[in-house]
Design an enzyme around this catalytic site. Structure first.
Site, mmCIF file in Angstrom:
data_model
loop_
_atom_site.group_PDB
_atom_site.id
_atom_site.type_symbol
_atom_site.label_atom_id
_atom_site.label_comp_id
_atom_site.label_asym_id
_atom_site.label_seq_id
_atom_site.Cartn_x
_atom_site.Cartn_y
_atom_site.Cartn_z
ATOM 1 N N LYS A 150 -4.548 -6.748 3.508
ATOM 2 C CA LYS A 150 -4.524 -5.530 2.496
ATOM 3 C C LYS A 150 -5.980 -5.358 1.991
ATOM 4 O O LYS A 150 -6.158 -4.091 1.727
ATOM 5 C CB LYS A 150 -3.627 -5.998 1.246
ATOM 6 N N HIS A 197 -7.334 -3.438 4.577
ATOM 7 C CA HIS A 197 -7.046 -2.042 4.608
ATOM 8 C C HIS A 197 -7.729 -1.261 3.363
ATOM 9 O O HIS A 197 -8.231 -0.099 3.810
ATOM 10 C CB HIS A 197 -5.762 -2.234 4.269
ATOM 11 N N ASN A 198 -7.989 -1.908 2.408
ATOM 12 C CA ASN A 198 -8.752 -1.234 1.166
ATOM 13 C C ASN A 198 -10.200 -0.841 1.640
ATOM 14 O O ASN A 198 -10.673 0.056 1.201
ATOM 15 C CB ASN A 198 -8.634 -1.890 -0.003
ATOM 16 N N GLU A 241 -9.930 1.987 3.812
ATOM 17 C CA GLU A 241 -9.768 3.231 3.147
ATOM 18 C C GLU A 241 -11.198 3.657 2.289
ATOM 19 O O GLU A 241 -11.629 5.104 2.342
ATOM 20 C CB GLU A 241 -8.831 2.652 2.155
ATOM 21 N N SER A 254 0.996 -1.206 -0.156
ATOM 22 C CA SER A 254 -0.116 -0.079 0.105
ATOM 23 C C SER A 254 0.783 1.203 0.023
ATOM 24 O O SER A 254 1.911 1.375 0.738
ATOM 25 C CB SER A 254 -0.783 0.187 1.246
#
Length: 623
Positions: free
Chosen positions: A345, A348-349, A352, A290
């Site tokens: 990940k 995480h997105n 986000e 990232s």
């Protein structure tokens, strides 16, 4: 290059090692010279060394190899655990295993004179031996000259220590980052006539830091240029393209080689690929990266998951190029087994998505209710950075609001149709599968879906032309407090989702360490993430870390701005989602009892009773 020549005592390590050193013009080091006197005395008495005896010896060899950086070492690193110590922090090392039968070596040992190790210890050496699955496996049933010749022919010709496939925007940035840290790279990009020709070669010519790199369009030549075990980073499109590249690589690789997938692959695909490659003796590391183009170049947050031993071989590369946290440590850590790296990940997105949508909603209230210009909104958001709300997304948002094209603000020229690349929908599916209400992530995802129906929205607005309730300006203090509370809910939901996945998939994830590597390099880095490192040591219930008075103030602020959105018709999906989540958590107004009664009425699904919640299930004949 550091070349470790290994085998049982009597296999010819020193003889072959000295000849190789002469050929390579490298210094030679005999492992026997690094034994402490206690080890020599023990072996002279016919007593085999144990692991504790070898620990200091192996560490001394490792330290010497790090110091010289180029050399040939002869040592009997018979176990894989010994070899792990030898190679620790030396990704440029290569292994040569001299393989021979007990009978052949026993004959040689008995003919050898004046050596501290008696022939009787040979049996224990063969009992200890764990043959390596990587490096060069050379039979000693031939003349020493032939052995040296075979080794020289099979050593990686270019000795490039790390390979990267895919020179798109992210691939190029990562390559420059790696090369800038002093690593010798092999770079591969596909050949497409009149479209993609000599991409790697031209890229290398463009930047001085790539001088020691080699570019390829032939995959076989690329693979052969790499030292073993080969370490190959894939920066290609997720999905079918990744599978195609792996299938092309498989027949070219040797046991022990490592493939690293740095794309946004689905974690289930990563686990499938891992099992498939394991059957071929290959390692696969699913790695979340990232930070976008700038992060890849200057230091991303890196999330590798898979086999831990394989990770240790690539750790020096990934940790060297990662962003640094507040203490100067790399924002890269071993995440866990299986597809855990790509899973975190993905989450995480998802976090986000919600963080971006929250800021878009803040903008909407300030623009359409308070009537501020983009420049005035930028000033307001910039002031929040000094009030505990500092984050990368807040920073870029107040900056982008100032961009103009002529006299017009650029944001006013951008069509309000938001794109997405799949990780938000994958997160929402995982949320449903794991049974965790990460409602703000799904609300942010659906907001993007709704935005794509631009023409439909315009038809509705033209046909109905509805007026909305006029609303006095929202308090910027309320807006800041509401945004702060909603962000806390978003992060709590995201980490609860990760925590549940860790339990169900038995990944044993370290949540405070995960928050640490998200404090720099990644898109969701923020002051809040710094605070969460400590909070996560007590669990994922971040709301419990708030004082009652603080929560009450922020909750009232969230109510006020969601009411303003409802009255004026400004869509606030993530703030409303946070509000609804908090209502269910903080107030006792049951509705699920009606759902259970309905389910029992039409389907006899049964229900539990409040006077015996852990007791038997009940069914009622309702009519």
């Amino acid at each position: 290059m550091i070349l470790f020549v290994m085998g049982v005592c009597g296999s010819g390590k020193s003889t072959i090692g000295q000849s190789l050193a002469k050929e390579l013009k490298y210094p030679f080091f005999d492992g026997d010279d690094f034994h402490p006197q206690a080890n020599i005395d023990k072996m002279s008495k016919g007593q085999p060394l144990n692991d504790d005896d070898r620990q200091g010896w192996l560490q001394a060899l490792n330290q010497k190899a790090k110091e010289v950086k180029e050399g040939v070492f002869a040592c009997s690193a018979l176990k894989e655990s010994y070899r792990q110590i030898l190679f620790e922090g030396i990704p440029w090392g290569q292994l040569v295993y001299l393989n021979g039968s007990f009978e052949l070596i026993d004959t040689r040992m008995k003919a050898r004179k004046d050596h501290f190790m008696p022939p009787g210890l040979l049996t224990s050496q063969f009992q200890t031996l764990e043959e390596p699955e990587y490096g060069l496996n050379i039979s000693i049933d031939q003349e020493p000259e032939k052995i040296v010749e075979e080794i020289m022919e099979n050593l990686s010709p270019g000795n490039q220590e790390f390979g990267l496939i895919g020179l798109g925007v992210m691939g190029k940035s990562l390559a420059r980052n790696l090369a800038g840290k002093g690593f010798k790279l092999a770079l591969y990009n596909r050949f497409v006539k009149n479209s993609e020709e000599q991409v790697a070669e031209k890229f290398i010519e463009e930047f001085d830091e790539l001088n020691d790199c080699k570019g390829f369009e032939d995959l076989g030549a690329f693979v052969n240029s790499l030292s073993t075990p080969r370490k190959i980073f894939l920066m290609v499109n997720a999905g079918k393209v990744t599978d195609l590249v792996i299938e092309e690589l498989k027949p070219l690789l040797d046991k022990g080689d490592i493939i690293i997938d740095g794309g946004n692959s689905h974690f289930a695909d990563t686990q499938r690929r891992m099992e498939d490659l394991k059957a071929n003796g290959l390692h696969f590391i699913g790695t979340g990266v990232s930070g976008g183009e700038e992060g890849a170049l200057k230091g991303p947050s890196i999330m590798p998951g898979g086999d831990k031993e394989a990770y240790q071989k690539i750790a020096p590369y990934l940790e060297a190029i990662a962003a640094r946290d507040a203490q100067g440590n790399g924002c890269c850590t071993y995440i866990g087994k299986g597809g855990s790296g790509h899973f975190v990940k993905m989450i995480h997105n998802g976090i986000e998505y919600a963080e971006m949508q929250l800021l878009a909603e803040v903008y909407a209230l300030l623009r359409y209710v308070n009537g501020l210009s983009p420049e005035q909104i930028s000033d307001e958001l910039q002031s929040w950075e000094t009030n505990g709300l500092s984050s990368y997304l807040l920073e870029i948002t107040h900056k982008l609001l100032l961009k103009k094209e002529g006299e017009a603000y650029l944001v006013d020229l951008i069509l309000d149709k938001a794109g997405n690349k799949g990780t938000g929908s994958w997160t929402t599916i995982s949320m449903a599968e794991l049974g965790i209400p990460a409602t703000m992530i799904s609300s942010a995802l659906f907001a993007r879906y709704i935005s794509s129906f631009k023409q439909k929205r315009e038809r509705y607005q033209k046909q109905f032309d509805l007026s909305t309730t006029k609303q006095s300006q929202v308090s910027t203090n309320d807006l800041r407090n509401a945004y702060q509370l909603a962000r806390l809910v978003n992060h709590q939901q995201g980490f609860e989702l990760i925590n549940e996945a860790s339990k169900q998939y038995q990944w044993e994830l370290n949540l405070p360490e995960l928050a640490r590597i998200w404090t720099n390099g990644c898109i969701i880095r923020s002051e809040l993430m710094e605070e969460l490192i400590g909070r996560l040591k007590s669990g994922t219930d971040f709301l419990l870390t708030l004082e009652k008075e603080e929560l009450a103030i922020k909750l009232e602020a969230l109510k006020a701005i969601t009411i303003a959105g409802i009255q004026t018709g400004v869509s606030l999906p993530t703030h409303l989602s946070a509000m609804d989540y908090l209502n269910t958590q903080l107030f006792d107004y049951p509705t699920a009892n009606i759902i259970q009664a309905q389910r029992d009425f039409f389907g006899a699904h049964t229900y539990k009773r409040v006077d015996d919640p852990e007791g038997p299930s009940h069914h009622t004949v309702w009519e």
